[in-house]
Design a protein around this motif. Sequence first.
Motif, PDB file in Angstrom:
ATOM      1  N   UNK A   1       0.862  -1.179   0.000  1.00  0.00           N
ATOM      2  CA  UNK A   1       0.000   0.000   0.000  1.00  0.00           C
ATOM      3  C   UNK A   1       0.901   1.232   0.000  1.00  0.00           C
ATOM      4  N   UNK A   2       0.633   2.142  -0.917  1.00  0.00           N
ATOM      5  CA  UNK A   2       1.401   3.383  -0.984  1.00  0.00           C
ATOM      6  C   UNK A   2       0.429   4.560  -0.909  1.00  0.00           C
ATOM      7  N   UNK A   3       0.685   5.482   0.010  1.00  0.00           N
ATOM      8  CA  UNK A   3      -0.132   6.690   0.110  1.00  0.00           C
ATOM      9  C   UNK A   3       0.379   7.704  -0.910  1.00  0.00           C
ATOM     10  N   UNK A   4      -0.508   8.236  -1.724  1.00  0.00           N
ATOM     11  CA  UNK A   4      -0.123   9.299  -2.655  1.00  0.00           C
ATOM     12  C   UNK A   4      -0.853  10.564  -2.217  1.00  0.00           C
ATOM     13  N   UNK A   5      -0.082  11.529  -1.776  1.00  0.00           N
ATOM     14  CA  UNK A   5      -0.685  12.723  -1.175  1.00  0.00           C
ATOM     15  C   UNK A   5       0.300  13.884  -1.308  1.00  0.00           C
ATOM     16  N   UNK A   6       0.036  14.944  -0.591  1.00  0.00           N
ATOM     17  CA  UNK A   6       0.881  16.138  -0.660  1.00  0.00           C
ATOM     18  C   UNK A   6       0.051  17.329  -1.098  1.00  0.00           C
TER      19      UNK A   6
ATOM     20  N   UNK B   1      -2.200   8.382 -11.490  1.00  0.00           N
ATOM     21  CA  UNK B   1      -3.446   7.795 -10.983  1.00  0.00           C
ATOM     22  C   UNK B   1      -4.245   8.764 -10.121  1.00  0.00           C
ATOM     23  N   UNK B   2      -3.616   9.871  -9.721  1.00  0.00           N
ATOM     24  CA  UNK B   2      -4.341  10.849  -8.885  1.00  0.00           C
ATOM     25  C   UNK B   2      -4.446  12.166  -9.641  1.00  0.00           C
TER      26      UNK B   2
ATOM     27  N   UNK C   1      -6.706  15.001  -5.102  1.00  0.00           N
ATOM     28  CA  UNK C   1      -7.497  13.928  -4.531  1.00  0.00           C
ATOM     29  C   UNK C   1      -6.562  12.809  -4.085  1.00  0.00           C
ATOM     30  N   UNK C   2      -6.076  12.891  -2.832  1.00  0.00           N
ATOM     31  CA  UNK C   2      -5.105  11.896  -2.373  1.00  0.00           C
ATOM     32  C   UNK C   2      -5.716  10.505  -2.290  1.00  0.00           C
TER      33      UNK C   2
ATOM     34  N   UNK D   1       6.922   2.537 -11.524  1.00  0.00           N
ATOM     35  CA  UNK D   1       7.548   3.860 -11.491  1.00  0.00           C
ATOM     36  C   UNK D   1       6.662   4.899 -10.783  1.00  0.00           C
ATOM     37  N   UNK D   2       7.304   5.846 -10.133  1.00  0.00           N
ATOM     38  CA  UNK D   2       6.605   6.892  -9.400  1.00  0.00           C
ATOM     39  C   UNK D   2       5.638   7.643 -10.322  1.00  0.00           C
ATOM     40  N   UNK D   3       6.077   7.882 -11.557  1.00  0.00           N
ATOM     41  CA  UNK D   3       5.236   8.635 -12.491  1.00  0.00           C
ATOM     42  C   UNK D   3       3.885   7.953 -12.705  1.00  0.00           C
TER      43      UNK D   3
END
Lengths: 445, 308
Positions: free
Chosen positions: A283-288, A311-312, A293-294, A304-306
């Motif tokens: 599970x990876x949180x994508x936020x900031x 996806x958000x 929409x985190x 890859x991070x990209x």
Amino acid sequence: MLFKKNISSLHVPHNKNTASCAPVQISAPKEVVLPMNMQSGHDAEPVVSVGDHVYVGQLVAREEGRNSSPIHASVSGIVKEIAPIKLAGGKTVMAITIENDGKMEADPEMKAPTVTNLDEFLDAVRASGVVGLGGAAFPVWAKLDAVRRNEIETILVNGAECEPYITSDHRMMVDYSDLVAKGVKLMQEHMNVPKIVIAIENNKQDAIDKLGEIFKNDPGVEIYPLETVYPQGAKQVLLYNVTGKVVKGGQRMAALGVLIINVSSVAKLAQYIETGMPLVDRIVTVDGTAVKEPKNLLVPIGTPVSHLLSEVEMKSEPGKILIGGPMLGHAITELDDPVIKATNAILAFEEKDSVELEPTACIRCGRCMANCPVGLNIVAVGRAMNIQDEDARAERLTQLGLKQCIECACCSYVCPAQRPVLSKNLEAKRFLRAYNAAKKEEGGK
Amino acid sequence: MSQLHVSAAPHIHSGNTTSKVMRDVIIALLPAAIASVVLFGMKSLILIAACMISCVACEWIFNKAAGKKCTCGDLSAAVTGLLLALNLSTNVPVWQCVVGSAFAIIIVKCMFGGIGRNIVNPAIAARVFMLVAFSEVAGGAACVLTDATTSATPLETLAPGAEGLPTLMEMFLGMHGGTIGETCAAALLIGFVYLLVRKVIRCHVPVVFVGTVFVCALVYSGFDVVYAVQQVLAGGLLLGAIFMATDYVTAPVNLRGRIVFAVGCGLITFVIREFCAYPEGVSFSILFMNLLTPLIEEWTDKEPLGGI
């Protein structure tokens, strides 16, 4: 303990915007990149060749050397490349690139391991490829192996997750509480540990309730709500706050009869023993602040991070992208960098939150020291670094107990002069390590 | 995608800055500044303006002359100016304020390397310098609110059981002679509470400093509580303990050291007040303890958690 001294800690804004976001399966990445150094020990050794077909969960690199860990394919497809890549921080490491065939086919011969005793249990943990998923990336089997040599009284399952933004462990405890419970029971059963404490910060009440319900009739498992402060999840801090014990210089935590293991690692090792599926996703949180929409994403390791960022929905062009939390994570320049085993978050910050602060003169306010969890004399460390004579400098730094620094970054966070205090401490630690290594070599001759 | 920023962790910050800290100190000193105008008239305002303007100007001039980045924006020079003014009496002419400010900023602060590097508190050093160089600072001026003709600080006549002193309430409100900022205990305490609430300082140094003087006075006078309270309220003890002994730069950086520092300040203050020719010892005690700060830090150094 009669006079329990309080450990200094900070109230950092939580920003747990994704606390109620159950992990969503990410769309299939075109390819995944698996670096061989995803664990803290020695690099793993590739066992596949370019052109080979691999299934999800198939071993692609075996454990090699001290504190290493095996690596498994996280998608099914063809091995496209085995070549060195450059990672954030400038390190070059061998990596296996797998082209995804989009089928996500699991190995048809995959089967759950037989686990009936401690040896089989530890072997299974070793084969699962699970490392410390909170960020330390230390192979879990190597940690649990201490049970053979030490009288372990308590296993602390670390569900503190004190870094702002990240809710990866939180959602693991809520959405996969059965796996967490299974892992705890497996450790209980095979390691013969009288007490397992699941320590969770009290801003995750749903996780506390859910696991509390599961273990309400088990006297061997305690759910321990922690105050929500930073750095509650740091092992020295957690150990002290839960047990009152302190690891002395040069000592191992196992010598105190305690092991600390990340809660997601517990769930993942249970998953392997249940199904035979090793650690291939997380599970990876994508936020900031740059993310509109985190989300929490269930991501194949090596994505890859990209791809995560696509996806958000973004609010604006990010000025800085972090792997990990805002206190300890590192900024990356290449969006091709993969999610590795220990990646719990990808954070994108707006331009205005990304600009490096301009340091001014130290005013000796002492906030760095007052907020240091281990009470290090940070001002003296800074002063010692000005000593020209290397022997005298090393002696002074040793005398100050510099190696106790847990690198939590509280010092930099509170500094009103906005000085890079942590960076200075790390520089001092690097110097001392190099100095001691050189001395040792000299003595060995 | 545009160029991404790269920097070392942490990537978030408390948002606190040196100028915010200094601004809080100025705000905390405002009640005392207002009280000084009420108690000693418009002359106080002139003193405050003269000191603050000349301190900031001196720092600007020095930075320009030395080719350094201007540090006036951190407001520390303004704090020094305000503190210095509150430590002067209305007898002091403006030109002396300018000289004192120049001494504080150029000699005591900038010559040692500017903010964070000075060894002694600039405001205190300048006050002591002016005390020695010009006779007008000592003794204080008469409060305009009372019809007392004496301009002396109550400290000069203060002794166990002494007569002719202002009442405790008068002393608490500052209706007696002295320097413009030191007399109104009420205003200083408001500032103290503000600093505590804003977490600019912790309570240890002021409490221990004042407590040491109080206990010494109590023991010395054979437990004359009124006398001990008078010792606390008369003179510059509260101003010094709350605003100058808590100066980050010149006091020990660790808590244990700060407590030792405060005890030392209290003892020296009381000894000077009782046994020396000067009626007031707060400035001297802080100045002296400033010099001992590096030693105190060494003595009170403690191991981090987990040992060395």
